[in-house]
Design an enzyme around this catalytic site. Structure first.
Site, PDB file in Angstrom:
ATOM      1  N   VAL A 268       0.839  -1.207   0.000  1.00 23.89           N
ATOM      2  CA  VAL A 268       0.000   0.000   0.000  1.00 23.89           C
ATOM      3  C   VAL A 268       0.866   1.246   0.000  1.00 23.89           C
ATOM      4  O   VAL A 268       0.560   2.237  -0.666  1.00 23.89           O
ATOM      5  CB  VAL A 268      -0.938  -0.005   1.225  1.00 23.89           C
ATOM      6  CG1 VAL A 268      -1.798   1.239   1.242  1.00 23.89           C
ATOM      7  CG2 VAL A 268      -1.819  -1.244   1.207  1.00 23.89           C
TER       8      VAL A 268
ATOM      9  N   ARG B  57       5.143   2.801   1.118  1.00 24.28           N
ATOM     10  CA  ARG B  57       6.480   2.531   1.650  1.00 24.28           C
ATOM     11  C   ARG B  57       7.088   3.817   2.172  1.00 24.28           C
ATOM     12  O   ARG B  57       6.930   4.880   1.585  1.00 24.28           O
ATOM     13  CB  ARG B  57       7.373   1.944   0.561  1.00 24.28           C
ATOM     14  CG  ARG B  57       8.815   1.731   0.998  1.00 24.28           C
ATOM     15  CD  ARG B  57       9.597   0.960  -0.047  1.00 24.28           C
ATOM     16  NE  ARG B  57       9.193  -0.434  -0.073  1.00 24.28           N
ATOM     17  CZ  ARG B  57       9.704  -1.378   0.708  1.00 24.28           C
ATOM     18  NH1 ARG B  57      10.633  -1.066   1.606  1.00 24.28           N
ATOM     19  NH2 ARG B  57       9.286  -2.623   0.630  1.00 24.28           N
TER      20      ARG B  57
ATOM     21  N   GLY C 199       9.420   1.622   7.182  1.00 20.38           N
ATOM     22  CA  GLY C 199       8.718   0.374   6.928  1.00 20.38           C
ATOM     23  C   GLY C 199       7.682   0.570   5.845  1.00 20.38           C
ATOM     24  O   GLY C 199       7.734   1.527   5.084  1.00 20.38           O
TER      25      GLY C 199
ATOM     26  N   ASP D  98      -1.539  11.747  20.045  1.00 23.01           N
ATOM     27  CA  ASP D  98      -1.268  12.199  18.675  1.00 23.01           C
ATOM     28  C   ASP D  98      -2.567  12.249  17.871  1.00 23.01           C
ATOM     29  O   ASP D  98      -2.637  11.736  16.748  1.00 23.01           O
ATOM     30  CB  ASP D  98      -0.249  11.288  17.998  1.00 23.01           C
ATOM     31  CG  ASP D  98       0.363  11.934  16.750  1.00 23.01           C
ATOM     32  OD1 ASP D  98       0.315  13.178  16.648  1.00 23.01           O
ATOM     33  OD2 ASP D  98       0.870  11.200  15.887  1.00 23.01           O
TER      34      ASP D  98
ATOM     35  N   ASN E 232     -21.743   0.610  43.414  1.00 22.13           N
ATOM     36  CA  ASN E 232     -22.176   1.191  42.137  1.00 22.13           C
ATOM     37  C   ASN E 232     -20.990   1.688  41.322  1.00 22.13           C
ATOM     38  O   ASN E 232     -20.938   1.490  40.099  1.00 22.13           O
ATOM     39  CB  ASN E 232     -23.147   2.352  42.388  1.00 22.13           C
ATOM     40  CG  ASN E 232     -24.449   1.891  43.010  1.00 22.13           C
ATOM     41  OD1 ASN E 232     -24.559   1.786  44.236  1.00 22.13           O
ATOM     42  ND2 ASN E 232     -25.450   1.597  42.195  1.00 22.13           N
TER      43      ASN E 232
ATOM     44  N   ARG F  57     -24.471   5.513  51.820  1.00 24.28           N
ATOM     45  CA  ARG F  57     -24.920   5.757  50.463  1.00 24.28           C
ATOM     46  C   ARG F  57     -24.925   7.250  50.169  1.00 24.28           C
ATOM     47  O   ARG F  57     -24.893   8.078  51.077  1.00 24.28           O
ATOM     48  CB  ARG F  57     -26.312   5.158  50.240  1.00 24.28           C
ATOM     49  CG  ARG F  57     -26.386   3.657  50.534  1.00 24.28           C
ATOM     50  CD  ARG F  57     -27.664   3.043  49.998  1.00 24.28           C
ATOM     51  NE  ARG F  57     -27.685   3.004  48.539  1.00 24.28           N
ATOM     52  CZ  ARG F  57     -27.141   2.031  47.808  1.00 24.28           C
ATOM     53  NH1 ARG F  57     -26.516   1.024  48.410  1.00 24.28           N
ATOM     54  NH2 ARG F  57     -27.221   2.056  46.499  1.00 24.28           N
TER      55      ARG F  57
ATOM     56  N   LYS G 283     -16.284  33.486  61.738  1.00 29.50           N
ATOM     57  CA  LYS G 283     -16.758  32.573  60.695  1.00 29.50           C
ATOM     58  C   LYS G 283     -15.944  32.754  59.415  1.00 29.50           C
ATOM     59  O   LYS G 283     -15.193  33.710  59.273  1.00 29.50           O
ATOM     60  CB  LYS G 283     -18.246  32.818  60.410  1.00 29.50           C
ATOM     61  CG  LYS G 283     -19.157  32.450  61.563  1.00 29.50           C
ATOM     62  CD  LYS G 283     -20.627  32.608  61.179  1.00 29.50           C
ATOM     63  CE  LYS G 283     -21.546  32.184  62.317  1.00 29.50           C
ATOM     64  NZ  LYS G 283     -22.982  32.307  61.927  1.00 29.50           N
TER      65      LYS G 283
END
Length: 584
Positions: free
Chosen positions: A136, A138, A142, A258, A458, A490, A562
């Site tokens: 396909v 080169r 490779g 990528d 869960n 829970r 506070k």
């Protein structure tokens, strides 16, 4: 990991490009040495007058480097220098030295090179299992070819084979890159937008990666064929698929690193064919509380935090934001004539939303892209949140996946003081319907019981329901250890909202000050109480020395003892390890 190509004999979507397209569509081939996972960095030419967004891309970050994409390289000097390339070369020289053993021959002081172990443990039955077809494409490293199975359940099935010569693996890093890519491809499975991996083979000369054959070409080619502009609906169709598979990878603890139009293939030439993400050559596992520091990727799509060498899965979300910007307006958000110029633009410049066609697009589309291109990764949308965004969530077929961020933030909430939890509950009451939509979807994915509450079980079941083998390497289930307090109680939806809202993301939105003051008024009524500095320091889990007193003194209102509004906002953000180091 894309196989590098020069001039393909046929269209080769599996091969990472080392050729660029001229406006008339003819390839312009470069001849630059490559690594197995990267295309060369090319000198950046002027923008194409035909397609404003498409400049022949400097596909990877650094010039004149044996490995243009520098996977698993650590850097010691602070960023940014004018260009990181010289530091990369220095690191590579040090890595080359590590390959050599200082075993002098008798009477000599020379070093003897240690031969790399290029045995991967893959099957050696390639020629007996597959019949190789036409090449396909080169490249320097490779090539890719078509093939079909000779026997077995897939007898006669056409596939793509990426052939990587072992002679080109000249460093231990290159060998490890190939090994890790196959490991990730083998571990990830079960998503429609993920290229299917079939097997890996080797012989004395080559490694062969066998995967699904996608014959529809690259997303980049379709963008070019449209002149670089998509309608909002067409852009949604592309981005919904990209975000879905990215969210899936992130849940498994895999970061691609990528993402770009060249790395998405269409399965067929049909307009409505599926997109598949390919090229995991730069991908890696990212463990809980771990940050990566390798500078890898493609210059135009690289996130700011990658250049700062401290990042995690949010870097992929940035890359998707760049793709979204290109799809919607036909231009790149960050552009320069040199790689260092691109880096500076990514780090410092803001993308333009003033030029055409942005004024004609919907406000939701612009907000969507802006929230993906936030330079602060903590304030950036995740892939799952992007699918929940008002611009995209109503698009046909969009499904909201489980978000790994839910586990991260719940972990931080479970470790918080009672005072901070009260502050977060007050802030959660200011959430809008759009913000609640995402949390409702995530809560539903945890499958609450009939009373509408969830527990540790869960979280565990939802994670295991979506698990692949990749989770073993990324250790994502480790998040469950920090949620053990939920084993004995829970959590209803109201507390879930407080536990999973992202304060920094809310802070990035408009009217944050107004929202924070509204939350503070609610906190004053329900959660604020008199508190001394020592008690506040104890609540935050920090010491009570003099620097701590001087910092926390501003948090407390002297009139009644506070928490002040300033202290309330600080409390919402919590104390980071960096902040703690500063005040201790």
């Amino acid at each position: 990991m894309g196989t590098c190509t020069s001039k393909p004999t046929k269209q080769n979507p599996y091969a990472t490009r080392d050729q660029t397209k001229t406006p008339n569509g003819n390839p312009s081939t470069t001849q630059t040495p490559k690594s197995p996972h990267s295309s060369p960095l090319q000198t950046i030419p002027k923008k194409s007058p035909f397609f404003a967004f498409y400049t022949p891309s400097p596909l990877h970050l650094f010039k004149n480097s044996p490995s243009a994409a520098t996977s698993r390289r650590a850097f010691r000097k602070p960023f940014p220098p004018p260009s990181p390339a010289k530091h990369i070369r220095a690191v590579l020289r040090r890595r080359q030295k590590k390959k050599r053993s200082s075993i002098p021959e008798e009477g000599e002081g020379e070093e003897e090179e240690v031969e790399l172990d290029k045995r991967f443990g893959f099957s050696k039955e390639f020629t007996s299992r597959l019949e190789v077809g036409d090449e396909v494409g080169r490249g320097h490293f490779g090539y890719t070819c078509s093939a079909k199975f000779r026997k077995g359940d897939r007898k006669g099935q056409q596939v793509a084979v990426k052939v990587i010569p072992k002679s080109k693996m000249t460093t231990a890093i290159a060998v490890e890159d190939v090994r890790r890519e196959v490991k990730i491809l083998r571990a990830l499975a079960g998503h429609n937008n993920l290229v299917q991996f079939y097997d890996a083979f080797e012989d004395f000369d080559n490694v062969y990666i066998v995967m699904e054959l996608c014959e529809g070409g690259e997303l980049l080619d379709r963008i070019l064929s449209r002149g670089g502009k998509y309608s909002e609906d067409d852009a949604k169709a592309v981005l919904a698929q990209i975000l879905s598979v990215v969210a899936f990878c992130h849940l498994q603890g895999v970061v691609h690193r990528d993402l770009k139009p060249e790395n998405f293939l269409y399965t067929s030439k049909d307009d409505n064919s599926h997109l598949k993400v390919i090229d995991f050559g730069l991908s890696d596992f990212v463990r809980p509380d771990e940050r990566l520091n390798d500078i890898v990727g493609s210059a135009y799509y690289v996130a700011p935090e990658v250049l700062h060498r401290s990042y995690t899965t949010e870097a992929d979300a940035w890359s998707v934001g760049v793709i979204a910007y290109i799809l919607l307006c036909g231009s790149r958000p960050f552009w320069a004539r040199t790689e260092s110029g691109i880096f500076r633009a990514v780090l410092k410049a803001d993308p333009s939303f003033d030029e055409a066609p942005w004024p004609l697009l919907t406000p939701e589309a612009k907000d969507f892209v802006k929230r993906l291109l936030n330079k602060d990764p903590r304030k950036r949308m995740t892939a799952a949140q992007a699918l929940s965004h008002p611009w995209l969530r109503d698009y046909h077929g969009v499904k909201i996946p489980l978000d790994i961020l839910i586990f991260r933030i719940t972990k931080a909430y479970m470790c918080s003081s009672s005072l901070r939890k009260a502050a977060l509950r007050a802030l959660s009451k200011t959430l809008t319907m759009d913000e609640l939509f995402y949390l409702k979807e995530q809560f539903a994915l945890l499958e609450p019981n009939k009373s509408g509450s969830i527990s540790l079980e869960n979280y565990k079941m939802a994670l295991m329901k979506n698990a692949t083998d990749a989770m073993k390497d990324s250790r994502v289930p480790d998040y469950l250890t920090s949620l053990t307090p939920l084993q004995y109680r829970r959590m209803d939806f109201e507390e879930f909202c407080a536990a999973t809202l992202n304060v920094l993301q809310l802070e990035a939105l408009e009217h944050w000050e107004q929202r924070a003051r509204c939350a503070y008024e609610l906190f004053e009524k329900d959660g604020n109480r008199a508190i001394v500095i020592d008690e506040l320091a104890s609540e935050l889990g920090i010491g009570t020395n003099i620097p701590v007193h001087s910092v926390l003194n501003d948090w407390i209102r002297h009139a009644d003892g506070k928490l002040s509004f300033h202290g309330f906002v600080k409390l919402l953000h919590g104390i980071s390890s960096r902040g703690m180091a500063k005040i201790q």
